[in-house]
Scaffold this motif. Structure first.
Motif, PDB file in Angstrom:
ATOM      1  N   ARG A   1       0.852  -1.196   0.000  1.00  0.00           N
ATOM      2  CA  ARG A   1       0.000   0.000   0.000  1.00  0.00           C
ATOM      3  C   ARG A   1       0.882   1.238   0.000  1.00  0.00           C
ATOM      4  NH1 ARG A   1      -2.579   3.145   4.068  1.00  0.00           N
ATOM      5  NH2 ARG A   1      -1.641   1.812   5.676  1.00  0.00           N
ATOM      6  N   ILE A   2       0.436   2.259  -0.730  1.00  0.00           N
ATOM      7  CA  ILE A   2       1.125   3.551  -0.744  1.00  0.00           C
ATOM      8  C   ILE A   2       0.135   4.613  -0.287  1.00  0.00           C
ATOM      9  CG2 ILE A   2       2.292   5.291  -2.161  1.00  0.00           C
ATOM     10  CD1 ILE A   2       3.208   3.067  -4.016  1.00  0.00           C
ATOM     11  N   SER A   3       0.529   5.377   0.725  1.00  0.00           N
ATOM     12  CA  SER A   3      -0.350   6.411   1.265  1.00  0.00           C
ATOM     13  C   SER A   3       0.428   7.723   1.374  1.00  0.00           C
ATOM     14  CB  SER A   3      -0.897   6.003   2.638  1.00  0.00           C
ATOM     15  OG  SER A   3       0.174   5.850   3.573  1.00  0.00           O
ATOM     16  N   VAL A   4      -0.259   8.772   1.820  1.00  0.00           N
ATOM     17  CA  VAL A   4       0.367  10.075   2.043  1.00  0.00           C
ATOM     18  C   VAL A   4       0.288  10.379   3.531  1.00  0.00           C
ATOM     19  CG1 VAL A   4       0.290  12.535   1.510  1.00  0.00           C
ATOM     20  CG2 VAL A   4      -0.277  10.882  -0.254  1.00  0.00           C
ATOM     21  N   SER A   5       1.418  10.798   4.104  1.00  0.00           N
ATOM     22  CA  SER A   5       1.451  11.138   5.523  1.00  0.00           C
ATOM     23  C   SER A   5       2.020  12.535   5.696  1.00  0.00           C
ATOM     24  CB  SER A   5       2.293  10.121   6.299  1.00  0.00           C
ATOM     25  OG  SER A   5       3.622  10.090   5.786  1.00  0.00           O
ATOM     26  N   THR A   6       1.785  13.129   6.861  1.00  0.00           N
ATOM     27  CA  THR A   6       2.295  14.463   7.170  1.00  0.00           C
ATOM     28  C   THR A   6       3.346  14.354   8.257  1.00  0.00           C
ATOM     29  OG1 THR A   6       0.143  15.427   6.627  1.00  0.00           O
ATOM     30  CG2 THR A   6       1.691  16.800   7.862  1.00  0.00           C
ATOM     31  N   ASP A   7       4.542  14.896   7.954  1.00  0.00           N
ATOM     32  CA  ASP A   7       5.652  14.849   8.906  1.00  0.00           C
ATOM     33  C   ASP A   7       6.191  16.269   9.069  1.00  0.00           C
ATOM     34  OD1 ASP A   7       7.708  14.164  10.540  1.00  0.00           O
ATOM     35  OD2 ASP A   7       8.942  13.211   8.995  1.00  0.00           O
ATOM     36  N   ASP A   8       6.006  16.867  10.250  1.00  0.00           N
ATOM     37  CA  ASP A   8       6.431  18.254  10.506  1.00  0.00           C
ATOM     38  C   ASP A   8       5.873  19.215   9.466  1.00  0.00           C
ATOM     39  OD1 ASP A   8       7.867  17.475  12.739  1.00  0.00           O
ATOM     40  OD2 ASP A   8       9.693  17.089  11.585  1.00  0.00           O
ATOM     41  N   GLY A   9       4.625  19.008   9.085  1.00  0.00           N
ATOM     42  CA  GLY A   9       3.968  19.885   8.138  1.00  0.00           C
ATOM     43  C   GLY A   9       4.247  19.590   6.689  1.00  0.00           C
ATOM     44  N   ALA A  10       5.161  18.667   6.432  1.00  0.00           N
ATOM     45  CA  ALA A  10       5.506  18.325   5.053  1.00  0.00           C
ATOM     46  C   ALA A  10       4.818  17.027   4.655  1.00  0.00           C
ATOM     47  CB  ALA A  10       7.019  18.175   4.898  1.00  0.00           C
ATOM     48  N   GLU A  11       4.310  16.998   3.438  1.00  0.00           N
ATOM     49  CA  GLU A  11       3.657  15.804   2.924  1.00  0.00           C
ATOM     50  C   GLU A  11       4.702  14.828   2.381  1.00  0.00           C
ATOM     51  OE1 GLU A  11       0.589  15.414   3.349  1.00  0.00           O
ATOM     52  OE2 GLU A  11      -0.179  17.423   3.715  1.00  0.00           O
ATOM     53  N   ARG A  12       4.566  13.560   2.744  1.00  0.00           N
ATOM     54  CA  ARG A  12       5.507  12.536   2.296  1.00  0.00           C
ATOM     55  C   ARG A  12       4.725  11.297   1.877  1.00  0.00           C
ATOM     56  NH1 ARG A  12      10.065  11.168   6.368  1.00  0.00           N
ATOM     57  NH2 ARG A  12      11.478  11.326   4.597  1.00  0.00           N
ATOM     58  N   TRP A  13       5.356  10.493   1.030  1.00  0.00           N
ATOM     59  CA  TRP A  13       4.792   9.192   0.687  1.00  0.00           C
ATOM     60  C   TRP A  13       5.136   8.198   1.784  1.00  0.00           C
ATOM     61  CZ3 TRP A  13       1.369   9.455  -2.916  1.00  0.00           C
ATOM     62  CH2 TRP A  13       1.530  10.263  -4.036  1.00  0.00           C
ATOM     63  N   SER A  14       4.252   7.254   2.005  1.00  0.00           N
ATOM     64  CA  SER A  14       4.510   6.141   2.924  1.00  0.00           C
ATOM     65  C   SER A  14       4.297   4.845   2.169  1.00  0.00           C
ATOM     66  CB  SER A  14       3.577   6.200   4.139  1.00  0.00           C
ATOM     67  OG  SER A  14       3.838   7.355   4.910  1.00  0.00           O
ATOM     68  N   LEU A  15       5.334   4.032   2.106  1.00  0.00           N
ATOM     69  CA  LEU A  15       5.275   2.739   1.414  1.00  0.00           C
ATOM     70  C   LEU A  15       5.179   1.644   2.468  1.00  0.00           C
ATOM     71  CD1 LEU A  15       6.583   4.746  -0.643  1.00  0.00           C
ATOM     72  CD2 LEU A  15       7.818   2.803  -1.579  1.00  0.00           C
ATOM     73  N   HIS A  16       4.068   0.920   2.447  1.00  0.00           N
ATOM     74  CA  HIS A  16       3.796  -0.065   3.487  1.00  0.00           C
ATOM     75  C   HIS A  16       4.053  -1.473   2.947  1.00  0.00           C
ATOM     76  CE1 HIS A  16       1.654   3.113   5.763  1.00  0.00           C
ATOM     77  NE2 HIS A  16       1.234   3.488   4.576  1.00  0.00           N
ATOM     78  N   THR A  17       4.902  -2.226   3.648  1.00  0.00           N
ATOM     79  CA  THR A  17       5.066  -3.652   3.393  1.00  0.00           C
ATOM     80  C   THR A  17       4.452  -4.402   4.573  1.00  0.00           C
ATOM     81  OG1 THR A  17       7.189  -3.971   4.521  1.00  0.00           O
ATOM     82  CG2 THR A  17       7.265  -3.100   2.266  1.00  0.00           C
ATOM     83  N   ALA A  18       4.503  -5.713   4.517  1.00  0.00           N
ATOM     84  CA  ALA A  18       3.933  -6.496   5.616  1.00  0.00           C
ATOM     85  C   ALA A  18       4.690  -6.268   6.918  1.00  0.00           C
ATOM     86  CB  ALA A  18       3.942  -7.981   5.256  1.00  0.00           C
ATOM     87  N   GLU A  19       5.976  -5.921   6.825  1.00  0.00           N
ATOM     88  CA  GLU A  19       6.819  -5.822   8.004  1.00  0.00           C
ATOM     89  C   GLU A  19       7.162  -4.400   8.418  1.00  0.00           C
ATOM     90  OE1 GLU A  19       7.643  -8.440   9.753  1.00  0.00           O
ATOM     91  OE2 GLU A  19       6.692  -9.850   8.360  1.00  0.00           O
ATOM     92  N   THR A  20       7.175  -3.471   7.478  1.00  0.00           N
ATOM     93  CA  THR A  20       7.674  -2.138   7.798  1.00  0.00           C
ATOM     94  C   THR A  20       7.010  -1.079   6.926  1.00  0.00           C
ATOM     95  OG1 THR A  20       9.690  -0.819   8.128  1.00  0.00           O
ATOM     96  CG2 THR A  20       9.595  -2.208   6.149  1.00  0.00           C
ATOM     97  N   THR A  21       7.265   0.190   7.257  1.00  0.00           N
ATOM     98  CA  THR A  21       6.795   1.322   6.470  1.00  0.00           C
ATOM     99  C   THR A  21       7.981   2.233   6.167  1.00  0.00           C
ATOM    100  OG1 THR A  21       4.582   1.280   7.459  1.00  0.00           O
ATOM    101  CG2 THR A  21       5.268   3.329   6.399  1.00  0.00           C
ATOM    102  N   VAL A  22       8.121   2.601   4.905  1.00  0.00           N
ATOM    103  CA  VAL A  22       9.196   3.491   4.477  1.00  0.00           C
ATOM    104  C   VAL A  22       8.578   4.844   4.129  1.00  0.00           C
ATOM    105  CG1 VAL A  22      10.983   3.913   2.743  1.00  0.00           C
ATOM    106  CG2 VAL A  22      10.602   1.588   3.604  1.00  0.00           C
ATOM    107  N   HIS A  23       9.073   5.909   4.764  1.00  0.00           N
ATOM    108  CA  HIS A  23       8.596   7.254   4.481  1.00  0.00           C
ATOM    109  C   HIS A  23       9.586   7.938   3.540  1.00  0.00           C
ATOM    110  CE1 HIS A  23       5.565   6.853   7.621  1.00  0.00           C
ATOM    111  NE2 HIS A  23       6.518   6.398   8.420  1.00  0.00           N
ATOM    112  N   ALA A  24       9.074   8.631   2.539  1.00  0.00           N
ATOM    113  CA  ALA A  24       9.952   9.222   1.534  1.00  0.00           C
ATOM    114  C   ALA A  24       9.398  10.532   1.008  1.00  0.00           C
ATOM    115  CB  ALA A  24      10.157   8.234   0.378  1.00  0.00           C
ATOM    116  N   ASP A  25      10.324  11.424   0.620  1.00  0.00           N
ATOM    117  CA  ASP A  25       9.940  12.707   0.032  1.00  0.00           C
ATOM    118  C   ASP A  25       9.617  12.572  -1.445  1.00  0.00           C
ATOM    119  OD1 ASP A  25      10.713  14.557   2.410  1.00  0.00           O
ATOM    120  OD2 ASP A  25      12.480  13.295   2.103  1.00  0.00           O
ATOM    121  N   GLY A  26      10.046  11.490  -2.049  1.00  0.00           N
ATOM    122  CA  GLY A  26       9.741  11.190  -3.441  1.00  0.00           C
ATOM    123  C   GLY A  26       9.765   9.689  -3.651  1.00  0.00           C
TER     124      GLY A  26
END
Length: 438
Positions: free
Chosen positions: A143-168
């Protein structure tokens, strides 16, 4: 004071990911700011070039010259007055450097610089990834979602084990190879099933075989099918015949140097893509086809497939004199080599993420709109956080970016992009949606 480095997540750890990670590593070694590159991969580095990836048995030859490696064409444009230094650093990750490091260079030269097998190409890519210490998160993106981190929008890539947050996020790879026109039927093979047979040395024995597809995916399957016990092979594709890919200097230059690409009209670009890249066979495969009298071609698109009387009956739809005509043909075995779904990644996006895309592009999501929205940096124009879709960038930026033809230029475009959004578009998107639903 140096700001915190941005994070660039790449779905898939293939050639594009390795090229981007290698250039980012060299930029950092030069003291130049570059994002932290993280690949998210369900199998391993260059998995799709190995037999277990479902797209090859690993024994077939690379269609692109191996000199078009992760740094090609070695014309960096990221660091004014130091681009020559960057190119020199990238040669340390070249195909020739790999051969020298592994003691294979002289033999490769003496054998006439042959195209490597897919397995050997995967070994090269793994060598580069190991050399730069490319971070790889093991897991399949669910799953790919959008999250807010310190006011900045980032992508969140969800796997079964972990989530990776990224600016692009960079989407790479062709998706899954398991789909077919009639799933679950033993007389219909997906791409993955076909290559599993080939890798396990299981011989296919059938009278009438159909291969769906007119592109290089189908072509490599035909190249393998010649070795099996089949009486006739019918290639089914929408084109009027099986076209050969243009491979002269002039066609190849379109892939290596897309400088004049944007000056062409959309019609001219589509014509160039049709002649050089999409739905065409390489000259090497066409030579093999000409020498085998078992090959036939049927024009049409598969509209329907059904199992009946021990055969697979395919209904083909063709446009003849402006009218749709349907014909039915029976086969003992059907191999669906129609290739990847270019929009395979869209089901990964949750609704908020899809809203960001649609509002950023100004219209409902479609393959055509996405292709026409790809900008110079290979990202979807108007969408923040940045979403890079090199696989869909051929129409607007040049035919080399979706494949292996200019990986060094691809990494320049992506790493040269500003990952900082001037306006948090995702928040704006949500406010628009709130207004629309009031």
């Amino acid at each position: 004071m140096t700001s915190e480095p941005k994070t660039l997540a790449i779905v898939g750890a293939g050639a594009k990911a390795v090229a981007i990670a290698a250039k980012a590593a060299e930029l950092r070694a030069m003291g130049v700011d570059a994002p932290d590159v993280i690949a998210v991969e369900r199998s391993g580095v260059a998995a799709n070039w190995q037999s277990g990836g479902g797209w090859t048995d690993g024994n077939h030859r690379l269609g692109t010259g191996p000199e078009k490696d992760v740094g090609f064409p070695y014309r960096s444009s990221l660091v004014p007055r130091r681009n020559g230094e960057l190119d020199e650093r990238m040669t340390r990750h070249s195909w020739q450097a790999y051969l020298i490091a592994t003691g294979q260079f002289a033999e490769w030269i003496d054998r006439g610089r042959p195209a490597p097998t897919h397995r050997r190409w995967s070994q090269y890519l793994r060598w580069v990834a190991d050399d730069i210490g490319m971070p790889v998160v093991q897991g399949e993106v669910e799953r790919i979602s959008v999250s807010t981190d310190d006011g900045a929008e980032r992508w969140s890539l969800h796997t079964a084990e972990t989530t990776v947050h990224a600016d692009g996020v960079v989407i790479t790879g062709p998706g899954q190879a398991e789909r077919s026109v009639l799933p679950g039927n033993p007389r219909v093979m997906s791409i993955a099933q076909f290559w599993h047979h080939a890798a396990s040395h299981e011989r296919i024995s059938a009278e009438r075989v159909a291969v769906i597809g007119g592109g290089e995916t189908a072509a490599s399957m035909l190249n393998e099918l010649f070795r099996h016990r089949v009486s006739t092979i019918t290639v089914i594709s929408p084109s009027v015949t099986l076209f050969t890919r243009g491979e002269s200097f002039f066609e190849n230059t379109l892939f290596s140097d897309p400088t004049g690409w944007t000056s062409l009209t959309l019609s001219e670009r589509r014509d160039a893509l049709a002649r050089t890249d999409r739905g065409v066979f390489s000259a090497r495969v066409q030579d093999a086809l000409l020498a085998d009298d078992r090959i036939r071609h049927l024009r049409g698109r598969v509209a329907h497939a059904v199992a009946r009387d021990g055969r697979i009956r395919l209904t083909l739809s063709t446009n003849t004199a402006g009218e749709a005509v349907e014909t039915v043909h029976g086969f003992d075995l059907v191999i669906d080599g129609s290739g990847a779904d270019s929009l395979w990644f869209l089901p990964l996006f949750d609704q908020d993420a899809l809203d960001v895309l649609e509002l950023g592009m100004g219209g409902p999501l479609s393959g055509e709109l996405l292709q026409e929205s790809i900008g110079y940096d290979l990202a979807v124009t108007g969408v923040h956080p940045k979403l890079f879709l090199p696989g869909l960038s051929g129409l607007t930026q040049g035919p080399g970016f979706p494949n292996l033809s200019c990986l060094g230029m691809l990494s320049d475009r992506v790493l040269g992009s500003d990952l900082t959004a001037a306006q948090p578009v995702a928040s704006f998107a949500r406010s628009r949606l709130d207004e629309e639903t009031r």
